[in-house]
Design a protein around this motif. Structure first.
Motif, PDB file in Angstrom:
ATOM      1  N   VAL A   1       5.927  13.748  -0.594  1.00  0.00           N
ATOM      2  CA  VAL A   1       5.842  12.910   0.606  1.00  0.00           C
ATOM      3  C   VAL A   1       5.335  11.539   0.188  1.00  0.00           C
ATOM      4  CG1 VAL A   1       4.828  12.645   2.888  1.00  0.00           C
ATOM      5  CG2 VAL A   1       5.365  14.935   2.035  1.00  0.00           C
ATOM      6  N   PHE A   2       6.010  10.506   0.662  1.00  0.00           N
ATOM      7  CA  PHE A   2       5.713   9.135   0.244  1.00  0.00           C
ATOM      8  C   PHE A   2       5.632   8.255   1.489  1.00  0.00           C
ATOM      9  CE2 PHE A   2       7.022   4.864  -0.944  1.00  0.00           C
ATOM     10  CZ  PHE A   2       6.470   4.648  -2.204  1.00  0.00           C
TER      11      PHE A   2
ATOM     12  N   GLY B   1      12.457   6.738   5.979  1.00  0.00           N
ATOM     13  CA  GLY B   1      12.147   5.876   7.106  1.00  0.00           C
ATOM     14  C   GLY B   1      12.202   4.429   6.662  1.00  0.00           C
ATOM     15  N   TYR B   2      12.695   3.558   7.527  1.00  0.00           N
ATOM     16  CA  TYR B   2      12.954   2.161   7.167  1.00  0.00           C
ATOM     17  C   TYR B   2      11.702   1.432   6.668  1.00  0.00           C
ATOM     18  CZ  TYR B   2      14.919  -2.543   7.469  1.00  0.00           C
ATOM     19  OH  TYR B   2      15.361  -3.809   7.161  1.00  0.00           O
ATOM     20  N   THR B   3      10.558   1.762   7.199  1.00  0.00           N
ATOM     21  CA  THR B   3       9.325   1.052   6.858  1.00  0.00           C
ATOM     22  C   THR B   3       8.813   1.364   5.462  1.00  0.00           C
ATOM     23  OG1 THR B   3       8.155   2.832   7.990  1.00  0.00           O
ATOM     24  CG2 THR B   3       8.507   0.781   9.224  1.00  0.00           C
ATOM     25  N   GLY B   4       9.444   2.346   4.788  1.00  0.00           N
ATOM     26  CA  GLY B   4       9.020   2.690   3.432  1.00  0.00           C
ATOM     27  C   GLY B   4       8.444   4.085   3.312  1.00  0.00           C
ATOM     28  N   THR B   5       9.015   5.018   4.053  1.00  0.00           N
ATOM     29  CA  THR B   5       8.550   6.406   4.036  1.00  0.00           C
ATOM     30  C   THR B   5       9.687   7.336   3.634  1.00  0.00           C
ATOM     31  OG1 THR B   5       9.112   6.729   6.378  1.00  0.00           O
ATOM     32  CG2 THR B   5       6.899   5.930   5.883  1.00  0.00           C
TER      33      THR B   5
ATOM     34  N   GLY C   1       0.816  -1.196   0.000  1.00  0.00           N
ATOM     35  CA  GLY C   1       0.000   0.000   0.000  1.00  0.00           C
ATOM     36  C   GLY C   1       0.851   1.247   0.000  1.00  0.00           C
ATOM     37  N   VAL C   2       0.305   2.348  -0.515  1.00  0.00           N
ATOM     38  CA  VAL C   2       1.058   3.590  -0.592  1.00  0.00           C
ATOM     39  C   VAL C   2       0.112   4.789  -0.544  1.00  0.00           C
ATOM     40  CG1 VAL C   2       1.044   3.558  -3.130  1.00  0.00           C
ATOM     41  CG2 VAL C   2       2.788   4.882  -1.921  1.00  0.00           C
ATOM     42  N   SER C   3       0.496   5.788   0.218  1.00  0.00           N
ATOM     43  CA  SER C   3      -0.124   7.110   0.181  1.00  0.00           C
ATOM     44  C   SER C   3       0.979   8.099  -0.161  1.00  0.00           C
ATOM     45  CB  SER C   3      -0.748   7.490   1.534  1.00  0.00           C
ATOM     46  OG  SER C   3      -1.950   6.813   1.766  1.00  0.00           O
ATOM     47  N   TYR C   4       0.754   8.933  -1.147  1.00  0.00           N
ATOM     48  CA  TYR C   4       1.776   9.904  -1.521  1.00  0.00           C
ATOM     49  C   TYR C   4       1.115  11.231  -1.841  1.00  0.00           C
ATOM     50  CZ  TYR C   4       0.439   9.157  -6.414  1.00  0.00           C
ATOM     51  OH  TYR C   4      -0.262   9.080  -7.588  1.00  0.00           O
TER      52      TYR C   4
ATOM     53  N   SER D   1       1.647   8.404  11.588  1.00  0.00           N
ATOM     54  CA  SER D   1       1.026   9.590  11.001  1.00  0.00           C
ATOM     55  C   SER D   1       0.322   9.235   9.698  1.00  0.00           C
ATOM     56  CB  SER D   1       2.084  10.677  10.754  1.00  0.00           C
ATOM     57  OG  SER D   1       1.482  11.913  10.426  1.00  0.00           O
ATOM     58  N   THR D   2      -0.479  10.157   9.226  1.00  0.00           N
ATOM     59  CA  THR D   2      -1.218  10.016   7.971  1.00  0.00           C
ATOM     60  C   THR D   2      -0.565  10.871   6.893  1.00  0.00           C
ATOM     61  OG1 THR D   2      -2.659  11.884   8.497  1.00  0.00           O
ATOM     62  CG2 THR D   2      -3.364   9.688   9.260  1.00  0.00           C
ATOM     63  N   ILE D   3      -1.005  10.672   5.664  1.00  0.00           N
ATOM     64  CA  ILE D   3      -0.479  11.496   4.580  1.00  0.00           C
ATOM     65  C   ILE D   3      -0.877  12.963   4.784  1.00  0.00           C
ATOM     66  CG2 ILE D   3      -2.456  11.078   3.049  1.00  0.00           C
ATOM     67  CD1 ILE D   3       1.277  11.462   2.037  1.00  0.00           C
ATOM     68  N   GLY D   4      -2.070  13.200   5.318  1.00  0.00           N
ATOM     69  CA  GLY D   4      -2.505  14.572   5.547  1.00  0.00           C
ATOM     70  C   GLY D   4      -1.665  15.292   6.578  1.00  0.00           C
ATOM     71  N   ASP D   5      -1.386  14.632   7.696  1.00  0.00           N
ATOM     72  CA  ASP D   5      -0.558  15.238   8.739  1.00  0.00           C
ATOM     73  C   ASP D   5       0.886  15.392   8.276  1.00  0.00           C
ATOM     74  OD1 ASP D   5      -2.543  15.675  10.561  1.00  0.00           O
ATOM     75  OD2 ASP D   5      -1.698  14.420  12.133  1.00  0.00           O
TER      76      ASP D   5
END
Length: 342
Positions: free
Chosen positions: A304-305, A287-291, A20-23, A222-226
Motif C-alpha cells: 500500500v502506497f 488514485g490520481y493524488t499518488g496512491t 511525502g509518503v506513507s507506505y 484515510s491513513t496508512i493504518g486504515d
C-alpha cells in the motif's frame, strides 16, 4: 521487507517526486510501514503515521465497489442487466453493471462546460451520457462508471453516499481514522490550484468536489493504518479484523479473475497485475493524488502506497514513470523472494 523497493521510494522522495509518503508491506503474516516527508511544504508540516491522505480513486474500490459486490452477493444486482433496470433515470438502455465495473461501457464521458455546472446539473449530465459502438470491446478507464454506480447505491438505499459508506463500509471494517469530512491539521495537502487555492481537507478531484456527498469515485480520506485494514480484509477472504464477514470468501476469490468477456484483464472494479514468476493475478488500483495498492491473496501479501504527489504542483507524467518503476521493482523483488523459497 523489499529493501530495494524501500530505497527507491526514498530516492524519489529526495528527488521531489512527492513531498511525502506513507507506505506499508504485508508479508509472512507481518506488516511493515514507514512514513517520510511532508504533509505540506509551505508552511512545512511533517507527515505522521496518522496523516489523512486524499485517497482519490481508491475510494472506488474501498467504498463503492464493496457495496456493489455485497449487492451482487445478495442476488439483488445481476451483472449483465442494464443499469437502467435499477436506475431508470439513466438514459442509456444498454450499458450493464458488468461493463461499468470493468470499464468497458464505452460511455462518451465528455460533458460540455462541465466545470460551470452545479451539483444537480452535473448529476443530470452524467445520467444523460451515452455509450458508443465500442461497448464491451475495450477497456477505457474512467470515473464515469463508478459515479453512476454511486447514484445506483443512493437509489437503492435512499441515503447520501457518504452516509452509506460511513455506516456500511468504514464502521463494519473498523476504519475509525477514515472519513469523508476531514477535520484538523493532520491532512496531506494536495494541489495549489489556480482557482481553489491550496487544497487541504477538501477532495482534489473536480467532479467529486462538485458532487460532494453524492460522489462514489473519490472523496475518502484515510491513513496508512486504515488502508492496511482494508487490504487485510481482502487477504482474509472478506473477514474483518474481528472475524465478521464483510464480503464472502468466494466473492474475494472471484476478483482475481478476468471479468471482461473479451479477456481484457479487468476484474470487477479492480485492475489486474501479474506476478513475474508464475503470472498469477494480483489486484491493483491507483488514485490520481499518488496512491495505490496491490494485493496477493494467495501468498497473503500487500503493498500500500500513499503520497501527496500533486502537492504543490501536478507533475503527472514524471510521477507515473516513477510510480511504474516502484511497482516493477516491487514485483521483481517479490518474484525473487518466491523463487528463493523453492
Amino acid at each position: 521487507m523489499y529493501p530495494k523497493t524501500r530505497q527507491l521510494i526514498l530516492n524519489y522522495l529526495r528527488e521531489g517526486v512527492y513531498p511525502g509518503v506513507s507506505y506499508a508491506f504485508i508479508k509472512d503474516g507481518l506488516s511493515e510501514q514507514a512514513t517520510y516527508g511532508y504533509a505540506q511544504l509551505e508552511p512545512s508540516r511533517p507527515l505522521t503515521s496518522e496523516t489523512l491522505f486524499d485517497m482519490a480513486s481508491l475510494t472506488k474500490v474501498i467504498a463503492t465497489n464493496s457495496l456493489i459486490l455485497q449487492l451482487i452477493e445478495s442476488g439483488y444486482l445481476k451483472l449483465d442487466r442494464p443499469l437502467q433496470t435499477y436506475l431508470p433515470q439513466f438514459k442509456d438502455p444498454i450499458v450493464t453493471i458488468r461493463q461499468l465495473l470493468t470499464h468497458t461501457s464505452a460511455i462518451n464521458a465528455y460533458i460540455h462546460n462541465r466545470d460551470a455546472l452545479n451539483q444537480e446539473e452535473l448529476k443530470t449530465a452524467l445520467m444523460s451520457l451515452q455509450s458508443s459502438s465500442d461497448i464491451g470491446q475495450k477497456v477505457a478507464y474512467t470515473d464515469t462508471g463508478t459515479l453512476l454506480l454511486g447514484f445506483l447505491l443512493e437509489e437503492i438505499y435512499d441515503q447520501p453516499l457518504h452516509q452509506l459508506f460511513q455506516e456500511r463500509v468504514l464502521e463494519p471494517l473498523h476504519m475509525v481514522e477514515s472519513t469523508f469530512t476531514p477535520r484538523g491539521q493532520n491532512i496531506a495537502a494536495t494541489e495549489d490550484h489556480p482557482t481553489r487555492g491550496l487544497i487541504c481537507g477538501q477532495v482534489h478531484d473536480p467532479k467529486a468536489f462538485v458532487l460532494g456527498e453524492h460522489c462514489g469515485s473519490a472523496g475518502l480520506f484515510s491513513t496508512i493504518g486504515d488502508s492496511l485494514i482494508f487490504a487485510q480484509m481482502i487477504l482474509a477472504g472478506g473477514q474483518t479484523l474481528t472475524g465478521e464477514p464483510f464480503l464472502q470468501d468466494a466473492t474475494v476469490d472471484s476478483l482475481f479473475a478476468d471479468w471482461t468477456l473479451g479477456k481484457l484483464k479487468r476484474s470487477l472494479g479492480w485492475d489486474i497485475k501479474e506476478t513475474k514468476n508464475d503470472h498469477r493475478p494480483l489486484l491493483f488500483h491507483t488514485g490520481y493524488t499518488g496512491t495505490f495498492m496491490i494485493l496477493d491473496k494467495e501468498q497473503q501479501e500487500a503493498f500500500v502506497f500513499l503520497s501527496n504527489r500533486v502537492h504543490p504542483i501536478d507533475k503527472k507524467v514524471d510521477y507515473l514513470k516513477k510510480r511504474d518503476h516502484i511497482l516493477e521493482l516491487y514485483l521483481q523483488e517479490k518474484a525473487q523472494a518466491s523463487s528463493n523459497l523453492l
